[in-house]
Design an enzyme around this catalytic site. Structure first.
Site, PDB file in Angstrom:
ATOM      1  N   ASP A  90       0.853  -1.185   0.000  1.00  0.00           N
ATOM      2  CA  ASP A  90       0.000   0.000   0.000  1.00  0.00           C
ATOM      3  C   ASP A  90       0.890   1.236   0.000  1.00  0.00           C
ATOM      4  O   ASP A  90       2.099   1.156   0.192  1.00  0.00           O
ATOM      5  CB  ASP A  90      -1.002  -0.012   1.154  1.00  0.00           C
ATOM      6  CG  ASP A  90      -0.357   0.036   2.523  1.00  0.00           C
ATOM      7  OD1 ASP A  90       0.858   0.261   2.603  1.00  0.00           O
ATOM      8  OD2 ASP A  90      -1.080  -0.139   3.516  1.00  0.00           O
ATOM      9  N   SER A  91       0.297   2.394  -0.236  1.00  0.00           N
ATOM     10  CA  SER A  91       1.075   3.586  -0.573  1.00  0.00           C
ATOM     11  C   SER A  91       1.767   4.244   0.606  1.00  0.00           C
ATOM     12  O   SER A  91       2.639   5.085   0.426  1.00  0.00           O
ATOM     13  CB  SER A  91       0.159   4.622  -1.224  1.00  0.00           C
ATOM     14  OG  SER A  91      -0.748   5.147  -0.268  1.00  0.00           O
ATOM     15  N   GLY A  92       1.349   3.896   1.825  1.00  0.00           N
ATOM     16  CA  GLY A  92       1.856   4.583   3.008  1.00  0.00           C
ATOM     17  C   GLY A  92       0.913   5.647   3.512  1.00  0.00           C
ATOM     18  O   GLY A  92       1.045   6.117   4.638  1.00  0.00           O
ATOM     19  N   GLY A  93      -0.077   6.026   2.703  1.00  0.00           N
ATOM     20  CA  GLY A  93      -1.001   7.068   3.113  1.00  0.00           C
ATOM     21  C   GLY A  93      -1.799   6.705   4.349  1.00  0.00           C
ATOM     22  O   GLY A  93      -2.051   7.559   5.211  1.00  0.00           O
ATOM     23  N   PHE A  94      -2.184   5.445   4.472  1.00  0.00           N
ATOM     24  CA  PHE A  94      -2.965   5.011   5.634  1.00  0.00           C
ATOM     25  C   PHE A  94      -2.183   5.279   6.920  1.00  0.00           C
ATOM     26  O   PHE A  94      -2.684   5.897   7.863  1.00  0.00           O
ATOM     27  CB  PHE A  94      -3.288   3.522   5.502  1.00  0.00           C
ATOM     28  CG  PHE A  94      -4.145   2.979   6.627  1.00  0.00           C
ATOM     29  CD1 PHE A  94      -5.506   2.812   6.461  1.00  0.00           C
ATOM     30  CD2 PHE A  94      -3.587   2.627   7.845  1.00  0.00           C
ATOM     31  CE1 PHE A  94      -6.298   2.317   7.492  1.00  0.00           C
ATOM     32  CE2 PHE A  94      -4.364   2.134   8.882  1.00  0.00           C
ATOM     33  CZ  PHE A  94      -5.720   1.979   8.699  1.00  0.00           C
ATOM     34  N   ASP A 169      -2.860   8.541  -1.496  1.00  0.00           N
ATOM     35  CA  ASP A 169      -4.143   9.196  -1.308  1.00  0.00           C
ATOM     36  C   ASP A 169      -4.225   9.774   0.081  1.00  0.00           C
ATOM     37  O   ASP A 169      -3.459   9.394   0.969  1.00  0.00           O
ATOM     38  CB  ASP A 169      -5.289   8.196  -1.524  1.00  0.00           C
ATOM     39  CG  ASP A 169      -5.220   7.034  -0.532  1.00  0.00           C
ATOM     40  OD1 ASP A 169      -4.135   6.430  -0.415  1.00  0.00           O
ATOM     41  OD2 ASP A 169      -6.227   6.733   0.112  1.00  0.00           O
ATOM     42  N   GLN A 219     -11.725   7.294  -2.608  1.00  0.00           N
ATOM     43  CA  GLN A 219     -12.134   7.786  -1.300  1.00  0.00           C
ATOM     44  C   GLN A 219     -13.535   8.390  -1.417  1.00  0.00           C
ATOM     45  O   GLN A 219     -14.260   8.096  -2.351  1.00  0.00           O
ATOM     46  CB  GLN A 219     -11.109   8.797  -0.787  1.00  0.00           C
ATOM     47  CG  GLN A 219      -9.734   8.198  -0.495  1.00  0.00           C
ATOM     48  CD  GLN A 219      -9.719   7.347   0.767  1.00  0.00           C
ATOM     49  OE1 GLN A 219     -10.700   7.247   1.515  1.00  0.00           O
ATOM     50  NE2 GLN A 219      -8.598   6.679   1.014  1.00  0.00           N
ATOM     51  N   GLY A 246     -10.602   4.206   2.832  1.00  0.00           N
ATOM     52  CA  GLY A 246     -11.322   5.071   3.741  1.00  0.00           C
ATOM     53  C   GLY A 246     -11.954   4.340   4.898  1.00  0.00           C
ATOM     54  O   GLY A 246     -12.051   3.118   4.919  1.00  0.00           O
ATOM     55  N   ASP A 293      -7.516  -7.150   1.898  1.00  0.00           N
ATOM     56  CA  ASP A 293      -6.445  -7.425   2.858  1.00  0.00           C
ATOM     57  C   ASP A 293      -6.883  -6.952   4.230  1.00  0.00           C
ATOM     58  O   ASP A 293      -7.724  -6.056   4.349  1.00  0.00           O
ATOM     59  CB  ASP A 293      -5.164  -6.693   2.452  1.00  0.00           C
ATOM     60  CG  ASP A 293      -5.271  -5.190   2.698  1.00  0.00           C
ATOM     61  OD1 ASP A 293      -4.913  -4.720   3.796  1.00  0.00           O
ATOM     62  OD2 ASP A 293      -5.744  -4.470   1.783  1.00  0.00           O
ATOM     63  N   CYS A 331     -10.723 -28.949  11.000  1.00  0.00           N
ATOM     64  CA  CYS A 331      -9.877 -27.917  10.394  1.00  0.00           C
ATOM     65  C   CYS A 331      -8.586 -28.563   9.892  1.00  0.00           C
ATOM     66  O   CYS A 331      -7.952 -29.354  10.587  1.00  0.00           O
ATOM     67  CB  CYS A 331      -9.567 -26.822  11.400  1.00  0.00           C
ATOM     68  SG  CYS A 331      -8.442 -25.551  10.759  1.00  0.00           S
ATOM     69  N   CYS A 333      -5.784 -26.970   9.110  1.00  0.00           N
ATOM     70  CA  CYS A 333      -4.555 -26.191   9.329  1.00  0.00           C
ATOM     71  C   CYS A 333      -3.555 -26.989  10.158  1.00  0.00           C
ATOM     72  O   CYS A 333      -3.911 -27.921  10.884  1.00  0.00           O
ATOM     73  CB  CYS A 333      -4.876 -24.855   9.998  1.00  0.00           C
ATOM     74  SG  CYS A 333      -5.086 -24.911  11.791  1.00  0.00           S
ATOM     75  N   CYS A 336      -4.293 -27.164  14.016  1.00  0.00           N
ATOM     76  CA  CYS A 336      -5.353 -28.075  14.443  1.00  0.00           C
ATOM     77  C   CYS A 336      -4.976 -29.537  14.227  1.00  0.00           C
ATOM     78  O   CYS A 336      -5.473 -30.418  14.936  1.00  0.00           O
ATOM     79  CB  CYS A 336      -6.649 -27.755  13.695  1.00  0.00           C
ATOM     80  SG  CYS A 336      -7.456 -26.246  14.286  1.00  0.00           S
ATOM     81  N   HIS A 362      -3.617 -20.724  12.394  1.00  0.00           N
ATOM     82  CA  HIS A 362      -5.022 -21.126  12.332  1.00  0.00           C
ATOM     83  C   HIS A 362      -5.901 -20.005  11.780  1.00  0.00           C
ATOM     84  O   HIS A 362      -6.733 -20.240  10.885  1.00  0.00           O
ATOM     85  CB  HIS A 362      -5.531 -21.534  13.713  1.00  0.00           C
ATOM     86  CG  HIS A 362      -7.013 -21.751  13.747  1.00  0.00           C
ATOM     87  ND1 HIS A 362      -7.602 -22.903  13.261  1.00  0.00           N
ATOM     88  CD2 HIS A 362      -8.037 -20.941  14.155  1.00  0.00           C
ATOM     89  CE1 HIS A 362      -8.915 -22.805  13.384  1.00  0.00           C
ATOM     90  NE2 HIS A 362      -9.205 -21.624  13.916  1.00  0.00           N
TER      91      HIS A 362
END
Length: 397
Positions: A90-94, A169, A219, A246, A293, A331, A333, A336, A362
């Protein structure tokens, strides 16, 4: 790059294939988050074994430590972290803006207070200042001053070398006024245009490197006209795909994402940023999103909160102390298959690191497998049954 395959007859849901230089991603797909080039406490090889098709890392954190130039020298993000498959950054804006407002991951998403254009968490110092050219911010690590612009974000992400990167953004909170949201949208559109130009320049300059797909970010907060306008304005810029970003309240997730996907072209992939709770995945798929994500599965696993078909639960509670069965019967995994609730209870109660490792395996498997099941059901026409069966059990508590 993206090929839609099956459209659901009664919703915007679809399946497809996203092709990258490091492999294909069958969609819908959940992309686990490895913020600092690692899914905390879990080997990359284990992430592949549990079914992850791609991993997402964060440009802000990797810029601060160890540095994008070092990762470029190592051969790019995948080579650096020994992950052979597709990667996203991701861009780093978050992080720049959420940490700047002091809310970290929550971004006042549930805020019901008075609207304000100077949103800051109680008792926190503002670490980021936004202007039309970019963002000046203080590192959360040592307080040093840095500046991100669209061009800087593009250069960092090109050095990181992920297959899918995002335009820089401005992230707002739900506490910002309508007026500020409009101003922010204008700024984000201008930044998107600058990102496209810099991406093209760097792609030519680094022609010996694999092509990186650039996604624009939509956004507009909770306003339908702003969301639709943002999506329409981004389309002509020639992005390879689109992210939906957003702060979005859970009850409005489907409605807002549907506004956006209605405006986006069918032949481009759509990524919903920061969504990964089981119930939200069905909403995201039905609104036409292809990938998503979220750091939640790994983060909550470190606190002993684990997912099960009947809902999540806390493994630290006393009822698990002498339970020698798995986290969940059936499960597949690794956790488990080999470890009991009693053992994990012991690990969490004593603070042993292995608890976080086994719990994360898990949880990530649970979410990845759930989306795999959703994808298969869209292809064979059983989606409605799969949704009813899962949610009926998951909400049974």
């Amino acid at each position: 790059m993206f090929e839609p395959l099956h459209d659901a007859p009664d919703s915007r849901a679809r399946t497809g294939v996203l092709t990258t230089p490091h492999g294909q991603i069958a969609t819908p797909a959940f992309i686990p988050v490895g913020t600092r080039a690692t899914v905390k406490a879990v080997l990359p090889e284990t992430m592949a074994e549990l079914g992850a098709q791609a991993l997402l890392a964060n440009a802000y954190h990797l810029y601060l430590q160890p540095g994008a130039d070092l990762i470029d020298e190592a051969g790019g993000l995948g080579a650096f972290m020994n992950w052979p498959g597709p990667t996203f950054t991701d861009s780093g804006g978050f992080q720049v803006l959420s940490l700047g407002a002091g809310f970290k991951k929550t971004l006042a998403m549930d805020a019901k207070g008075v609207a304000s254009d100077d949103v800051i968490a109680p008792g926190k110092e503002r670490l980021a200042q936004v202007d039309d050219d970019g963002v000046t911010f203080k590192s959360h690590l040592d307080g040093s001053k840095h500046r991100f612009t669209p061009e800087v974000s593009m250069r960092i992400q090109h050095l990181l070398g992920a297959d899918v990167i995002f335009a820089f953004d401005e992230l707002t909170t739900l506490m910002n006024t309508r007026g500020y949201q409009e101003e922010s949208l204008r700024r984000t559109q201008a930044w998107a245009e600058r990102c496209v130009a810099e991406h093209r320049r760097l792609t030519t300059e680094r022609a010996d490197k694999p092509y990186q797909a650039l996604f624009g970010v939509v956004q507009g907060a909770q306003y339908e006209d702003l969301r639709r306008r943002a999506a329409r304005d981004l389309v002509p810029l020639g992005f390879d795909g689109f992210g939906i970003g957003g702060a979005i309240e859970k009850e409005n997730l489907g409605r807002i994402t549907a506004w956006v996907t209605d405006e986006l072209p069918d032949d481009k992939p759509r990524h919903l940023l920061g969504i990964g709770e089981p119930e939200d995945l069905f909403t995201a798929v039905e609104s036409g999103c292809d990938t998503f994500d979220c750091v939640a599965p790994s983060r909550v696993a470190r606190t002993s909160r684990l997912y099960a078909s009947t809902g999540y639960f806390n493994l630290k509670v006393a009822a698990n102390k002498r339970d020698f069965g798995p986290i969940e019967e059936g499960c597949a995994c690794y956790t488990c298959q080999h470890y009991s609730r009693a053992y994990l209870h012991h690990l969490y109660k004593t603070g042993e690191y292995l608890g976080a490792t086994l719990g994360t395996i898990h949880n990530e498997h649970f979410i990845v497998s759930l989306v795999d099941r959703i994808r298969a059901s869209l292809a064979d026409g059983t989606y409605a049954d799969v949704k009813a069966d899962f949610l009926g059990q998951y909400r049974s508590k």
